[in-house]
Design a protein around this motif. Structure first.
Motif, PDB file in Angstrom:
ATOM      1  N   LEU A1156      -0.041  -1.811   0.361  1.00 21.29           N
ATOM      2  CA  LEU A1156       0.191  -0.198  -0.278  1.00 21.29           C
ATOM      3  C   LEU A1156       0.794   1.082  -0.042  1.00 21.29           C
ATOM      4  N   HIS A1157       1.850   1.031   0.694  1.00 22.01           N
ATOM      5  CA  HIS A1157       3.151   2.126   1.223  1.00 22.01           C
ATOM      6  C   HIS A1157       3.100   2.510  -0.326  1.00 22.01           C
ATOM      7  N   SER A1158       4.005   1.587  -1.157  1.00 23.56           N
ATOM      8  CA  SER A1158       4.793   1.899  -2.234  1.00 23.56           C
ATOM      9  C   SER A1158       3.306   2.226  -3.739  1.00 23.56           C
ATOM     10  N   TYR A1159       1.895   2.309  -3.396  1.00 25.47           N
ATOM     11  CA  TYR A1159       1.232   2.177  -4.132  1.00 25.47           C
ATOM     12  C   TYR A1159       1.238   4.059  -4.295  1.00 25.47           C
ATOM     13  N   ILE A1160       1.026   4.238  -2.749  1.00 21.55           N
ATOM     14  CA  ILE A1160       1.116   5.631  -1.844  1.00 21.55           C
ATOM     15  C   ILE A1160       1.939   6.810  -3.563  1.00 21.55           C
ATOM     16  N   LEU A1161       3.448   5.755  -3.466  1.00 26.67           N
ATOM     17  CA  LEU A1161       4.337   6.270  -3.093  1.00 26.67           C
ATOM     18  C   LEU A1161       5.052   7.218  -4.890  1.00 26.67           C
ATOM     19  N   ARG A1176       9.366   2.228 -10.840  1.00 32.80           N
ATOM     20  CA  ARG A1176       9.875   0.832 -10.058  1.00 32.80           C
ATOM     21  C   ARG A1176       8.186   0.949  -9.419  1.00 32.80           C
ATOM     22  N   MET A1177       7.795   1.074  -8.797  1.00 33.28           N
ATOM     23  CA  MET A1177       7.028   1.329  -7.158  1.00 33.28           C
ATOM     24  C   MET A1177       5.186   0.540  -7.826  1.00 33.28           C
ATOM     25  N   LEU A1178       5.206   1.100  -9.216  1.00 33.44           N
ATOM     26  CA  LEU A1178       4.064   0.799 -10.009  1.00 33.44           C
ATOM     27  C   LEU A1178       4.514  -0.665 -10.054  1.00 33.44           C
ATOM     28  N   ILE A1179       5.507  -0.738 -10.415  1.00 31.15           N
ATOM     29  CA  ILE A1179       5.883  -2.318 -10.912  1.00 31.15           C
ATOM     30  C   ILE A1179       6.274  -3.596  -9.993  1.00 31.15           C
ATOM     31  N   ARG A1180       5.937  -2.974  -8.260  1.00 31.93           N
ATOM     32  CA  ARG A1180       6.092  -3.228  -7.468  1.00 31.93           C
ATOM     33  C   ARG A1180       4.592  -3.767  -7.195  1.00 31.93           C
ATOM     34  N   VAL A1181       3.864  -3.124  -7.596  1.00 32.31           N
ATOM     35  CA  VAL A1181       1.938  -3.216  -6.941  1.00 32.31           C
ATOM     36  C   VAL A1181       1.457  -3.986  -7.944  1.00 32.31           C
ATOM     37  N   ALA A1182       1.750  -3.735  -9.591  1.00 35.13           N
ATOM     38  CA  ALA A1182       1.466  -4.368 -10.830  1.00 35.13           C
ATOM     39  C   ALA A1182       1.280  -5.740 -10.053  1.00 35.13           C
ATOM     40  N   ASN A1183       2.794  -6.438  -9.666  1.00 34.66           N
ATOM     41  CA  ASN A1183       3.236  -7.370  -9.478  1.00 34.66           C
ATOM     42  C   ASN A1183       2.074  -7.777  -8.956  1.00 34.66           C
ATOM     43  N   ILE A1192      -8.309  -2.700 -11.217  1.00 36.38           N
ATOM     44  CA  ILE A1192      -6.913  -3.068 -12.136  1.00 36.38           C
ATOM     45  C   ILE A1192      -6.679  -2.648 -13.472  1.00 36.38           C
ATOM     46  N   VAL A1193      -7.843  -2.555 -13.660  1.00 32.30           N
ATOM     47  CA  VAL A1193      -7.091  -1.830 -15.205  1.00 32.30           C
ATOM     48  C   VAL A1193      -6.548  -0.290 -14.973  1.00 32.30           C
ATOM     49  N   PRO A1194      -6.885   0.725 -14.240  1.00 36.70           N
ATOM     50  CA  PRO A1194      -6.758   1.928 -13.942  1.00 36.70           C
ATOM     51  C   PRO A1194      -5.156   1.683 -13.593  1.00 36.70           C
ATOM     52  N   ILE A1195      -4.824   0.658 -12.723  1.00 36.49           N
ATOM     53  CA  ILE A1195      -3.366   0.581 -12.229  1.00 36.49           C
ATOM     54  C   ILE A1195      -2.701  -0.381 -13.451  1.00 36.49           C
ATOM     55  N   ALA A1217       1.345  -6.476 -22.174  1.00 40.62           N
ATOM     56  CA  ALA A1217       0.082  -8.031 -23.434  1.00 40.62           C
ATOM     57  C   ALA A1217      -0.833  -8.537 -21.816  1.00 40.62           C
ATOM     58  N   MET A1218      -0.566  -8.112 -20.446  1.00 43.10           N
ATOM     59  CA  MET A1218      -0.890  -8.585 -19.195  1.00 43.10           C
ATOM     60  C   MET A1218      -3.195  -7.792 -19.626  1.00 43.10           C
ATOM     61  N   LEU A1219      -2.845  -6.542 -20.522  1.00 40.82           N
ATOM     62  CA  LEU A1219      -4.150  -5.339 -20.175  1.00 40.82           C
ATOM     63  C   LEU A1219      -4.588  -6.251 -21.418  1.00 40.82           C
ATOM     64  N   MET A1220      -4.180  -6.718 -23.408  1.00 37.69           N
ATOM     65  CA  MET A1220      -4.993  -7.264 -23.979  1.00 37.69           C
ATOM     66  C   MET A1220      -5.544  -8.237 -23.738  1.00 37.69           C
ATOM     67  N   ARG A1221      -6.106  -9.032 -22.428  1.00 38.28           N
ATOM     68  CA  ARG A1221      -6.391  -9.855 -21.997  1.00 38.28           C
ATOM     69  C   ARG A1221      -7.567  -9.963 -22.291  1.00 38.28           C
ATOM     70  N   PRO A1222      -8.783 -10.733 -22.440  1.00 40.99           N
ATOM     71  CA  PRO A1222      -9.466 -10.641 -22.816  1.00 40.99           C
ATOM     72  C   PRO A1222     -10.695  -9.752 -21.598  1.00 40.99           C
ATOM     73  N   GLU A1223     -10.581  -9.889 -20.026  1.00 42.63           N
ATOM     74  CA  GLU A1223     -11.688  -9.413 -18.981  1.00 42.63           C
ATOM     75  C   GLU A1223     -10.718  -8.465 -18.856  1.00 42.63           C
ATOM     76  N   TYR A1224      -9.749  -8.129 -19.241  1.00 44.42           N
ATOM     77  CA  TYR A1224      -9.112  -6.163 -19.231  1.00 44.42           C
ATOM     78  C   TYR A1224      -9.622  -5.370 -20.789  1.00 44.42           C
ATOM     79  N   ARG A1225      -9.445  -6.087 -21.291  1.00 45.61           N
ATOM     80  CA  ARG A1225      -9.303  -5.852 -22.703  1.00 45.61           C
ATOM     81  C   ARG A1225     -10.289  -4.333 -22.941  1.00 45.61           C
ATOM     82  N   ASN A1226     -11.955  -4.326 -23.060  1.00 45.85           N
ATOM     83  CA  ASN A1226     -12.881  -3.545 -22.672  1.00 45.85           C
ATOM     84  C   ASN A1226     -12.752  -2.637 -21.736  1.00 45.85           C
ATOM     85  N   LYS A1227     -12.083  -2.315 -20.607  1.00 44.77           N
ATOM     86  CA  LYS A1227     -12.081  -2.007 -19.786  1.00 44.77           C
ATOM     87  C   LYS A1227     -11.642  -0.404 -19.968  1.00 44.77           C
TER      88      LYS A1227
END
Length: 1345
Positions: A1156-1161, A1176-1183, A1192-1195, A1217-1227
């Motif tokens: 959470l702190h990484s996200y806030i930074l 770098r912090m977004l990579i840690r949050v996205a992981n 999920i999609v905005p992050i 590539a992760m965003l191109m998944r069908p469940e996220y693509r339209n969002k």
């Protein structure tokens, strides 16, 4: 016992030896054996005459004076008489026909009694030559008899008769006994009725078995004393002492019995002195000794204590045993005859003759032997045989003189031998003699002859060879004399003591005493002389200053005085008599002047004559011709001091101080280690003017004041001035004054009196010594008199104290002030007041005002107070005389509340309320101010303000009553509570439905539980659950409080649930906790409450583990709802609480907080344009995107964009590539959709390596955003400013939350933002500190994990 001589004559052998000492003088011994001769020997054993007899000697006896020896023989009727003075023998015809058997001289006259074998008697008077024959006195042989002191003659014979006759031969008493009598003696027998001095008792041994006592005054009741068979037969007996008889028995015992009528016949003492037999006993009254002989020894006892054996003489050669024993009358010689027909004479008492010169002594050790000894200088004793038995002995530095009658023999003392020089005849019998190194001085018949001992033979010296004193024209008699190294000193019957200086051969000094001088004793130097006058008083005379000092407590029995010969003890001497030696000390240099003091007494053993005193050791001569050393009791400190206890040491300290033995006193003080001891020593040093020693003592026990004072005076040469100072130091001020006045600086006396404030004495001295000092002393004396209340004299002295000199203005003002005060005191008020007003001193005006006030002179007192600007006092006095106008004038200057109060009361009584209110305010009488504002001035606002300011209880009550009258119940309640009238306020609130107001007021006050309870019960009745619960909580009734909070309807802010949680937290009661948990879970009403309340409950109960679990759940919910900041804050606060409570932090909580702190930074980095850190912090949050389900999609979109911007193309491609998944693509936001699709279609996988930094634990190099070390497998602490892992050399912590940060990064961040990204607290960059040693944080981190 020394044997003087022995006599063994062949002609005596085989017979019994008879002997008799010359009576009184004891110069001759008459001895006879079986050889028909009587030999006369002198006391040295020289035969002086031999009397040849016709037959064997029957008996012999000396007359009472020892002039005539009478002898009778068995073959002749003649009596032989030898005259000791002419050495001639004569014969006296007895005229008796029968042989003589008994002979005895009278004890008091010149009568001789002679008895015959047929019982006839002859009484011969030697003086008149008259003979009285008495025929038939007895019918048979007369065997024994005795004379009484009244010339009665008792006789006993073989006819068993005892006759008592007078000196004419007439029988006046007679009695018969039952066996043959022997050993008859007259004596005094003690009776109860009266003490008789007449010899009225005849004692006689009857039949060798009993002792028969025949009292002439009671002839019908004789006493017959029988003894134990075991004692054997009676050999002999002697009367002695106070009616005692000593009896010797044949088997070796001797027994003492008393003839006192009450204890007659009682054995007082019994000793078995001799093993086989006892043959004789003898008593010497002059020696106070008794001797018994038997077997072959003589035993001598002391009559004062018979148990004490004085001496034993063994005659080893006399195997046949000893026979008879007799002493000379003076006790000097003891003769004993033996069965071997020999005779031995022993010396039992010598004439005590001795003399001392310095430490050398000469004393008689035998009748013809003088011993010279010097035990101080350890010289071997030398014995000198002299030609005659001396009657005086004198010793000098190099000579010895002995002599008798008018002759003296002089001997020169060599180193190893003694040489006879000459003998000198004087013009009369020499009484005594003294020698010095060259001269002898002999005293005879009231004259002294001074002559040279060894004349040098020079003609020029002839006139100095001899001189007779006194000169022919002087008619006085010399009674005593002494010879020192330089002087002949003599004292006369006219009381004059002359000093004759030998070197100049002339008189140098004389002292006249009122009575004759009997004995003189100069000290070794002759500078002091002790003497005894005819009144037996003792004095010490100092010829140097012609001063005489009486010797205190001087016993009239004193025989002589000896001065101390030890060079250090110059003033010590002893005066001795037969029993005691008294130690005296002559204190020459004492503050109080010279004087003699008695230091103590020492017992002197019997018949010891002191000869020499050296360092407390008294050498005495004894009767036995020896010397004995006695240590004076006043010198007991000369032993080993360590052997004594504190009490003995304290006594010794007193002795040493008396004797001025300061070195010994010092040692004693050191051992005692006691302040009192040191003090005594110091005082004694001052008393004896030993200033240097006193300084040493005072320095030892730390009296700096005395050391400094003594250092200042120690160089003073004027004896009186020095003594004056010392007397002052010892507190003897009168003596100090006398000494100062006699000194060269008499003004010191005045200075001392001034320092002591003895102003009367100082004034007397000033008149004589320093008239210019009189005004100043007068002033001081006046002050003292004023203090003691003598105002009249004080006034007179103040007047005398005025100098009129401007130089002494201050002094004159003090005197004028005194005059003013004393004038008032003595009644002259006008003069005193005028003087005080004129005087510049305010204090004087106050003091005079006080005096006048005490004298009830109020107007004058007030006037002076006002003049002196003592307005409070002036106003107070004006009030006493009711002068309110004056009081009003002074009020602005008055500070005393009391005066304002009195004035206020007076003004209120007059109706002047405004003035009264002001005065009450000045007096701080707030209740009265409030009362006047409410009752008289109608100004309630002012009253209310005053109550609020002063918190006056009574004032609050008054205001409450005022509002009650006006019907303003709320205000009334408020002021009732303020005045602590809670019950009245409660009742009022109840009556007028104002309980909320009451409750609000009371909850802000410090109120009792009862008050809270009554409010709670009121609200309970009114169904106001929240208020009821609140007040039940305040009074500690938690169960009821919780019940009401649960019943309370829910509001938006859910205050009732918060209060319920607080209640349970305070109660710490499990049942209540469970009840609230059930409520929060919705068990009771089916409506679960927000989890945050459960979290708060656990926190309130300090159940941190449960709170942590709840916190994770709440955070998860907040996260799912997208409230990431809330979730972060919940986890952070829980994390901090667990850390404070030192509870292990769950890893899930730590991980969630980190993500959470990484996200806030991210926002912070992007905002500052640092896209790399943001990426770098977004990579840690996205992981960990699953933790952010609602975003999920905005992050992911943000991650792709930021990675692209930061040049991390590969990472951007992966997340695109992760965003191109069908469940996220339209969002995906249409704005970015095409760009992302293009990224996926044309992938660019180029990406720079992430920089590495060292692991803070093991220094392994790992990517800077990696939080798990592959080297040591530790989770690494992260920086709250960047999200990277921490490194050791760039470490800091937030001053508020203590979370770590990289010092350089955090500092940069605080340049733009001044809050902590973790705890959101404001931080001043100045408070940020770089930490060089981060070990403790790493350890803490491990524990938290």
């Amino acid at each position: 016992m020394k044997q003087v001589f022995s006599l063994i004559e062949k002609s005596w052998s085989g017979s019994s030896v008879q002997f008799a000492w010359q009576k009184t003088l004891g110069n001759f011994l008459a001895v006879t054996g079986g050889d028909r001769t009587v030999s006369i020997f002198d006391r040295h054993g020289q035969r002086r005459n031999e009397i040849t007899l016709p037959g064997n000697c029957v008996t012999l006896d000396w007359d009472k004076d020892g002039d005539t020896l009478a002898i009778i023989t068995d073959k002749s009727s003649a009596i032989y008489l030898w005259d000791a003075n002419t050495n001639k023998t004569s014969q006296l015809d007895s005229g008796m026909r029968d042989a003589m058997s008994f002979l005895l001289w009278s004890r008091v006259g010149t009568l001789l009694a002679v008895g015959t074998t047929k019982g006839n008697l002859l009484i011969y008077n030697r003086q008149t030559s008259r003979k009285i024959p008495v025929l038939g006195k007895h019918t048979k042989r007369i065997t024994c008899g005795c004379w009484s002191t009244e010339n009665l003659l008792a006789l006993g014979g073989e006819d068993k008769m005892i006759t008592i006759s007078n000196q004419e031969g007439d029988t006046i008493r007679q009695t018969s006994v039952n066996s043959e009598p022997s050993d008859m003696q007259f004596s005094v027998m003690k009776t109860d009725e009266r003490v008789s001095t007449r010899e009225s008792t005849v004692s006689v041994v009857v039949g060798k078995k009993t002792l028969f006592l025949f009292n002439l005054n009671d002839p019908d009741n004789p006493i017959d004393l029988k003894f134990q068979q075991s004692y054997g037969s009676i050999v002999t007996y002697r009367w002695y002492g106070d009616g005692y008889i000593m009896i010797g028995f044949s088997r070796g015992c001797f027994v003492v019995i008393s003839t006192h009528i009450r204890e007659i016949g009682q054995e007082i003492f019994q000793a078995h002195n001799h093993k086989d037999n006892l043959t004789s006993i003898a008593i010497s009254q002059s020696l106070n000794k008794a001797a018994s002989c038997g077997d072959n020894c003589i035993k001598i006892h002391d009559l004062s204590d018979l148990r004490e054996m004085y001496a034993i003489i063994n005659l080893d050669d006399e195997n046949k045993g000893v026979e008879h024993l007799a002493w000379t009358d003076d006790g000097q010689l003891l003769a004993v005859s033996t069965r071997r027909a020999s005779l031995h004479v022993f010396l039992t008492k010598l004439p005590i003759l001795g003399d001392a010169c310095s430490t050398r002594i000469a004393y008689l050790t035998s009748l013809l032997e003088v011993t010279i000894a010097n035990h101080v200088e350890r010289e071997l004793p030398v014995t000198v045989s002299v030609e005659v038995e001396p009657s005086f002995v004198a010793i000098g530095a190099y000579h010895l003189a002995v002599g008798m009658n008018n002759r003296a023999w002089f001997y020169a003392l060599g180193e190893n031998n003694v040489k006879k020089l000459k003998d000198v005849e004087y013009l009369g019998t020499v009484a005594n003699m003294h020698l010095n190194s060259d001269y002898a001085a002999a005293l005879f018949e009231g004259k002294v002859q001074l002559h040279m001992i060894e004349s040098e033979g020079l003609d020029a010296q002839e006139e100095r060879e001899t001189r007779l004193f006194p000169a022919g024209d002087d008619k006085c008699r010399i009674l005593c004399h002494a010879l020192t190294g330089d002087f002949l000193i003599y004292g006369t019957d006219t009381g004059v003591i002359h000093y004759f200086y030998i070197e100049d051969w002339q008189y140098v000094n004389e002292y006249r005493h009122p009575v004759s001088v009997r004995k003189i004793f100069p000290d070794p130097n002759g500078t002091r002389l002790a003497f005894i006058d005819e009144k037996s008083d003792g004095f010490v005379y100092c010829p140097v200053n012609d001063r005489l000092y009486e010797i205190p407590n001087f016993s009239p029995t004193i025989k002589g005085i000896l001065w101390e010969n030890w060079p250090m003890d110059k003033g010590v001497f002893v005066a001795y008599d037969d029993d005691k030696a008294y130690t005296y000390v002559f204190h020459k240099d004492a503050i109080q002047g010279s004087k003699v003091i008695l230091a103590g007494g020492t017992d002197v053993p019997f018949s010891h004559k002191p000869l020499l005193l050296y360092n407390g050791e008294l050498t005495c001569q004894t009767q036995s011709g020896k010397t004995n050393n006695i240590y004076l009791s006043t010198h007991s400190f000369l032993g080993n001091l360590k052997d004594f206890g504190p009490n003995e040491l304290a006594e010794m300290l007193t002795q040493t101080l008396m004797l001025k033995r300061f070195s010994e006193a010092w040692e004693i003080c050191r051992l005692l280690n006691d302040q009192c001891g040191w003090n005594e020593l110091a005082k004694a040093c001052l008393y004896h003017m030993e200033v240097d020693f006193a300084i040493r003592v005072y320095r030892t026990f730390g009296n700096a004041g005395m050391v400094m004072s003594l250092e200042q005076i120690k160089g003073i040469e004027d004896h009186n001035l020095l003594a004056g100072h010392l007397a002052m130091f010892t507190g003897d001020f009168n003596l100090a004054q006398d000494l100062y006045l006699a000194s060269s600086r008499p003004t010191a006396a005045l200075e001392m009196r001034k320092d002591l404030q003895h102003w009367d004495s100082a004034l007397q001295l000033a008149k004589r010594l320093a008239p210019d000092q009189i005004p100043f002393i007068s002033k001081e004396y006046a002050m003292q008199l004023e203090f003691t209340g003598d105002y009249i004299n004080a006034l007179a002295h103040y007047e005398k104290g005025i100098t009129g000199d401007n130089k002494y203005q201050e002094h004159d003002e003090a005197c004028l002030a005194g005059i003013a005060q004393m004038s008032i005191r003595t009644g002259d008020i006008r003069r005193g007041v005028n003087q005080a007003i004129k005087h510049p001193s305010r204090l004087l005006k106050r003091d005079c005002g006080t005096i006048l006030e005490s004298m009830k002179q109020f107007s004058e007192a007030a006037q002076l107070y006002e003049k002196g600007q003592y307005y409070d006092k002036a106003a107070s006095v004006y009030i006493r005389c009711k002068n309110w106008a004056k009081v009003g004038e002074l009020l602005s200057h008055v500070s005393s509340p009391k005066i304002h109060l009195q004035y206020a009361k007076a003004k209120e009584a007059d109706g002047s309320y405004k003035e009264a209110v002001m005065a009450y305010e000045n007096a701080k009488q707030w209740d009265s101010v409030i009362r006047l504002y409410l009752d008289h001035l109608n100004n309630p606002e002012k009253a209310v303000n005053i109550v609020r300011e002063t918190q006056s209880l009574d004032g609050a009550k008054m205001v409450a009553r005022f509002f009650l009258k006006l019907g303003d119940y709320g205000s009334a309640i408020q002021f009732l509570v303020m005045s602590k009238c809670n019950n009245e306020a409660f009742t009022l609130a109840q009556q007028h439905n104002k309980m909320e107001i009451y409750a609000d007021i009371i909850s802000s006050e410090n109120t009792s539980n009862e008050d809270y309870q009554s409010i709670a019960l009121y609200f309970e009745g009114e169904k106001k659950h929240f208020q009821a619960g609140k007040f039940f909580l305040l009074c500690g009734q938690y169960a009821r409080a919780l019940k009401h909070f649960i019943k309370s309807p829910c509001t938006e802010d859910n205050l009732s649930i918060e209060m319920a949680i607080e209640t349970v937290g305070q109660a710490k009661d499990e049942a209540l906790t469970n009840q609230l948990i059930d409520y929060l879970m919705g068990e009771s009403d089916g409506m679960p409450k927000d989890a945050k309340y459960l979290f708060r409950l656990y926190m309130a109960l300090k159940q941190y583990r449960e709170a942590a679990r709840t916190a994770i759940i709440i955070a998860r919910e907040e996260q799912c709802s997208g409230n990431y900041r809330n979730a972060h804050d919940v986890l952070f606060s829980m994390y901090s609480e667990l850390k404070t409570q030192k509870i292990k932090i769950p890893s899930e909580m730590a991980t969630n907080l980190m993500i959470l702190h990484s996200y806030i930074l991210v926002k912070a980095h992007v905002k500052r344009g640092d896209h790399m850190k943001g990426a770098r912090m977004l990579i840690r949050v996205a992981n960990n995107i699953s933790k952010f389900p609602s975003h999920i999609v905005p992050i992911l979109t943000s991650t792709v964009i930021e990675c692209h911007r930061a040049g991390l193309k590969n990472s951007a491609f992966n997340f695109a590539a992760m965003l191109m998944r069908p469940e996220y693509r339209n969002k995906i936001d249409p704005k970015y959709k095409k760009k992302i699709e293009a990224m996926v279609r044309r992938p660019d996988t180029s990406e720079a390596e992430e920089p590495t930094t060292a692991c803070p634990h093991c220094a392994f190099q790992l990517p800077e955003c990696e939080l798990l070390c592959p080297g040591c497998k530790n989770s690494l602490p992260y920086c709250i400013a960047t999200g990277r892992h921490m490194v050791q050399d760039d470490w800091t912590v937030c001053p508020h939350c203590d979370f770590p940060a990289l010092y350089s990064e955090f500092k940069n961040m605080l340049q733009s933002e001044n809050t902590c990204p973790m705890c959101s607290e404001r931080i001043n960059i100045v408070h940020l500190k770089k930490i060089s040693d981060c070990t403790q944080y790493l350890k803490q981190e491990d524990m938290d994990q």
